[in-house]
Design a protein around this motif. Structure first.
Motif, PDB file in Angstrom:
ATOM      1  N   GLN A   2       0.772  -1.320  -0.205  1.00 21.07           N
ATOM      2  CA  GLN A   2      -0.101  -0.068  -0.125  1.00 21.07           C
ATOM      3  C   GLN A   2       0.884   1.217  -0.040  1.00 21.07           C
ATOM      4  OE1 GLN A   2      -3.139   0.268   2.885  1.00 21.07           O
ATOM      5  NE2 GLN A   2      -3.335   2.406   2.616  1.00 21.07           N
ATOM      6  N   ARG A   3       1.916   1.316   0.779  1.00 21.20           N
ATOM      7  CA  ARG A   3       2.856   2.327   0.925  1.00 21.20           C
ATOM      8  C   ARG A   3       3.489   2.650  -0.823  1.00 21.20           C
ATOM      9  NH1 ARG A   3       7.552   0.691   3.777  1.00 21.20           N
ATOM     10  NH2 ARG A   3       8.549   2.689   3.098  1.00 21.20           N
ATOM     11  N   VAL A   4       3.924   1.505  -1.442  1.00 19.65           N
ATOM     12  CA  VAL A   4       4.417   1.756  -2.617  1.00 19.65           C
ATOM     13  C   VAL A   4       3.175   2.042  -3.665  1.00 19.65           C
ATOM     14  CG1 VAL A   4       5.196   0.308  -4.852  1.00 19.65           C
ATOM     15  CG2 VAL A   4       6.038   0.013  -2.416  1.00 19.65           C
ATOM     16  N   PHE A   5       1.943   1.510  -3.602  1.00 18.44           N
ATOM     17  CA  PHE A   5       0.805   2.004  -4.432  1.00 18.44           C
ATOM     18  C   PHE A   5       0.722   3.618  -4.236  1.00 18.44           C
ATOM     19  CE2 PHE A   5      -1.010  -2.459  -3.768  1.00 18.44           C
ATOM     20  CZ  PHE A   5      -0.095  -3.001  -4.664  1.00 18.44           C
ATOM     21  N   ASP A   6       0.553   4.061  -2.998  1.00 22.53           N
ATOM     22  CA  ASP A   6       0.140   5.482  -2.869  1.00 22.53           C
ATOM     23  C   ASP A   6       1.290   6.327  -3.196  1.00 22.53           C
ATOM     24  OD1 ASP A   6      -2.195   4.824  -1.614  1.00 22.53           O
ATOM     25  OD2 ASP A   6      -1.437   4.746   0.309  1.00 22.53           O
ATOM     26  N   ALA A   7       2.919   5.708  -3.065  1.00 20.99           N
ATOM     27  CA  ALA A   7       3.652   6.698  -3.577  1.00 20.99           C
ATOM     28  C   ALA A   7       3.611   6.807  -5.117  1.00 20.99           C
ATOM     29  CB  ALA A   7       5.091   6.234  -2.975  1.00 20.99           C
ATOM     30  N   ALA A   8       3.505   5.639  -5.746  1.00 22.99           N
ATOM     31  CA  ALA A   8       3.343   5.696  -7.163  1.00 22.99           C
ATOM     32  C   ALA A   8       2.294   6.669  -7.953  1.00 22.99           C
ATOM     33  CB  ALA A   8       3.234   4.426  -7.728  1.00 22.99           C
ATOM     34  N   VAL A   9       1.028   6.488  -7.409  1.00 19.07           N
ATOM     35  CA  VAL A   9       0.038   7.349  -7.565  1.00 19.07           C
ATOM     36  C   VAL A   9       0.409   8.834  -7.431  1.00 19.07           C
ATOM     37  CG1 VAL A   9      -2.467   8.001  -7.155  1.00 19.07           C
ATOM     38  CG2 VAL A   9      -1.731   5.839  -7.246  1.00 19.07           C
ATOM     39  N   GLU A  14       0.570   5.230 -16.075  1.00 23.39           N
ATOM     40  CA  GLU A  14       1.889   5.799 -15.554  1.00 23.39           C
ATOM     41  C   GLU A  14       2.187   5.344 -13.908  1.00 23.39           C
ATOM     42  OE1 GLU A  14      -0.447   8.477 -18.149  1.00 23.39           O
ATOM     43  OE2 GLU A  14      -1.035   7.313 -16.354  1.00 23.39           O
ATOM     44  N   ALA A  15       1.245   5.196 -13.172  1.00 25.27           N
ATOM     45  CA  ALA A  15       1.677   4.466 -11.652  1.00 25.27           C
ATOM     46  C   ALA A  15       1.860   3.176 -12.187  1.00 25.27           C
ATOM     47  CB  ALA A  15       0.250   4.825 -11.031  1.00 25.27           C
ATOM     48  N   ALA A  16       1.175   2.356 -12.796  1.00 24.15           N
ATOM     49  CA  ALA A  16       1.618   0.926 -12.902  1.00 24.15           C
ATOM     50  C   ALA A  16       3.255   0.822 -13.357  1.00 24.15           C
ATOM     51  CB  ALA A  16       0.959   0.506 -14.041  1.00 24.15           C
ATOM     52  N   LYS A  17       3.604   1.579 -14.211  1.00 28.29           N
ATOM     53  CA  LYS A  17       4.891   1.725 -14.895  1.00 28.29           C
ATOM     54  C   LYS A  17       5.842   2.111 -13.673  1.00 28.29           C
ATOM     55  CE  LYS A  17       8.138   1.040 -18.013  1.00 28.29           C
ATOM     56  NZ  LYS A  17       8.576  -0.214 -18.445  1.00 28.29           N
ATOM     57  N   LEU A  18       5.488   3.166 -12.994  1.00 33.17           N
ATOM     58  CA  LEU A  18       6.557   3.329 -11.813  1.00 33.17           C
ATOM     59  C   LEU A  18       6.607   2.334 -10.978  1.00 33.17           C
ATOM     60  CD1 LEU A  18       5.359   6.849 -10.995  1.00 33.17           C
ATOM     61  CD2 LEU A  18       7.697   6.307 -11.390  1.00 33.17           C
ATOM     62  N   ILE A  19       5.812   1.460 -10.666  1.00 35.17           N
ATOM     63  CA  ILE A  19       5.932   0.325  -9.719  1.00 35.17           C
ATOM     64  C   ILE A  19       6.633  -0.731 -10.281  1.00 35.17           C
ATOM     65  CG2 ILE A  19       4.545  -1.495  -8.560  1.00 35.17           C
ATOM     66  CD1 ILE A  19       2.253   0.656  -8.298  1.00 35.17           C
ATOM     67  N   GLU A  20       6.402  -0.960 -11.419  1.00 37.58           N
ATOM     68  CA  GLU A  20       7.159  -1.989 -12.144  1.00 37.58           C
ATOM     69  C   GLU A  20       8.416  -1.922 -12.238  1.00 37.58           C
ATOM     70  OE1 GLU A  20       5.934  -5.155 -15.605  1.00 37.58           O
ATOM     71  OE2 GLU A  20       5.652  -3.007 -16.063  1.00 37.58           O
ATOM     72  N   SER A  21       8.922  -0.749 -12.686  1.00 32.38           N
ATOM     73  CA  SER A  21      10.223  -0.110 -13.320  1.00 32.38           C
ATOM     74  C   SER A  21      11.074  -0.059 -11.862  1.00 32.38           C
ATOM     75  CB  SER A  21      10.271   1.255 -13.883  1.00 32.38           C
ATOM     76  OG  SER A  21       9.769   2.226 -13.264  1.00 32.38           O
ATOM     77  N   SER A  22      10.413   0.611 -10.859  1.00 32.07           N
ATOM     78  CA  SER A  22      11.318   0.591  -9.528  1.00 32.07           C
ATOM     79  C   SER A  22      11.392  -0.727  -8.693  1.00 32.07           C
ATOM     80  CB  SER A  22      10.382   1.381  -8.580  1.00 32.07           C
ATOM     81  OG  SER A  22       9.233   0.696  -7.933  1.00 32.07           O
TER      82      SER A  22
END
Length: 466
Positions: free
Chosen positions: A49-56, A421-429
């Motif tokens: 959840q922390r990662v999801f919120d940070a990406a959004v 855009e949020a999905a890509k941030l999570i995947e790439s990080s």
């Protein structure tokens, strides 16, 4: 829609996702229910959840946000409400439409019904979608894991998972066996042993066609080159064999301009290689040994070749068939070696329930295991994204488990919402963090020079790498 579920009010400032005319409408601040899961689910959900919120936040700068809403299932629900799957949890998933969950307890050999299967059947989430691809740096037991990049579409409501089975020794199973042996099998050599437990394996036209339809639509949307029907139709002719037949029917009847079957490709390819080829000569090329078949067999084959040339000989000729989505099929046991020795030949696998269960895990093992294997259960108007692994209770609350399965399921969720855009941030990080060898214990023990970190520390590094 209710204002409270399981005695908890909906979060303020959020809106429900809507569905009409086959399409989802996603507000900028959707309310998304989550089930943190049993065992290690608590640790991996907090990190995710922390990662999801940070990406959004990183992607949209506050213009979009998820209003997370906890609902209960599994052990936490039983402690709180004395039921494993509260009605309000199902209602929230139905009313709010898109949810995400961690792993849930399913005892083997008795006790409660599988909560995962229950959710799928109650909401008719007929398509289990499991993308399997390699992320650079992940330890793998095969030499070239990067060659595997498939999306598995597993039928989610039928097959042996329908739950129609009868225990050995019960009056119900005796009645069923007597009916089978003394009525349906009377006079034949086949018999069911009287000391058997019996399960029923339903596979329907409806269940098959909607699953294969979704797989083909996905192939067209994402530019995938093929859809392979995985079955055991050589033995189970009227269930899995029918799955194969009905799958081809969907392709030919509903996606004629966009698809070509494997046999059609052979027929068209033969004509392109030799335009003077007769129907009979073409048939002999696609069925070597045709001369040993019966007259009826040869007539059927000649009719098949002629029908293909008459119906798509022009629209799919001159190499056009090579640009279509190829629809083929493979026997289930064969596909297990195919995804190891020839993985690059497969893009989408469409499977009955049990085959899809097996092959999903077998593919995941090649690219890092279930710890980073995402999944989604999707129906008409509803979707539940989920971790694909178990609860691993002995590691619960120790902050050590790889959170990748839930995080990548979140990637699927955001792609589903259109928040790419949020999905890509999570995947790439995540990939960058793994390449830095900053990993949880399951990867650290397989990677030379890696740093073993906690679940929460892995999430923190991912956020930093965004």
């Amino acid at each position: 829609m209710q204002t409270t579920y399981n005695q908890l009010p909906l979060p303020q400032g959020g809106e429900a996702i809507q569905y009409a005319d086959g399409k989802f409408t996603v507000p900028d601040h959707p309310i998304i229910p989550f089930i943190e899961g049993d065992g290690t689910g608590r640790d991996i959900w907090r990190a995710s959840q922390r990662v999801f919120d940070a990406a959004v936040e990183k992607a949209y700068g506050g213009k979009r946000s998820v209003k997370w809403f906890e609902v209960y299932a599994g052990e936490k629900a039983f402690r709180e409400f004395k039921t494993w799957l509260p009605d309000d949890t199902v209602s929230a998933a139905r009313d709010l439409r898109v949810s995400i969950k961690g792993p849930l307890t399913t005892p083997v050999g008795g006790g409660i019904r599988s909560l995962n299967v229950a959710l799928r059947q109650i909401l008719d989430l007929y398509s289990c979608v499991r993308p399997v691809k390699y992320y650079a740096g992940v330890p793998s037991p095969v030499k070239h894991p990067e060659k595997l990049d498939v999306v598995i579409f597993r039928e989610n409501t039928e097959d042996v998972y329908a739950g129609v089975e009868f225990r050995e020794g019960t009056p119900e199973v005796k009645k069923l066996i007597d009916f089978l042996n003394n009525d349906l099998l009377k006079g034949g050599k086949k018999k069911v042993r009287e000391d058997s437990g019996v399960g029923i394996k339903p596979i329907s036209i409806t269940g098959t066609k909607r699953l294969v339809r979704r797989a083909i639509e996905y192939a067209l949307e994402y530019g995938r080159k093929s859809v392979t029907l995985v079955h055991k139709g050589n033995i189970q002719k009227f269930t899995e064999g029918a799955f194969r037949e009905w799958g081809y029917e969907v392709a030919v009847e509903e996606f004629r301009e966009q698809t070509v079957t494997e046999r059609e490709s052979w027929i068209l390819g033969n004509v392109e290689a030799n335009p003077k080829l007769t129907v009979e000569e073409n048939a002999a090329l696609i069925e070597p040994g045709i001369e040993f078949g019966s007259d009826d067999f040869r007539k059927e084959l000649y009719a098949e070749v002629k029908h293909v040339l008459d119906t798509i000989g022009k629209s799919h000729s001159n190499g056009q068939w090579k640009k279509k989505v190829l629809i083929n099929d493979r026997i289930a046991d064969s596909i297990f070696q195919q995804v190891i020795i020839r993985p690059e030949e497969y893009a989408i696998l469409a499977c009955p329930n049990l085959n899809g269960d097996y092959i999903s895990d077998a593919c995941a093992a090649q690219v890092g295991g279930l710890g980073i294997a995402p999944g989604a259960n999707i129906g008409d108007g509803f979707a539940v994204f989920e971790a694909t692994h178990g609860t691993a209770p002995k590691y619960a609350d120790k902050d050590v488990i790889n959170p990748g399965s839930v995080m990548l399921s979140g990637v699927m969720l955001f792609e589903f919402l259109g928040w790419k855009e949020a999905a890509k941030l999570i995947e790439s990080s995540m990939e960058k963090t793994i390449q830095q060898k900053f990993v949880t214990y399951d990867f650290e023990r397989q990677m030379q020079g890696a740093t073993k970190v906690k679940t929460s520390e892995f999430a923190t590094r991912m956020i930093e790498n965004m």
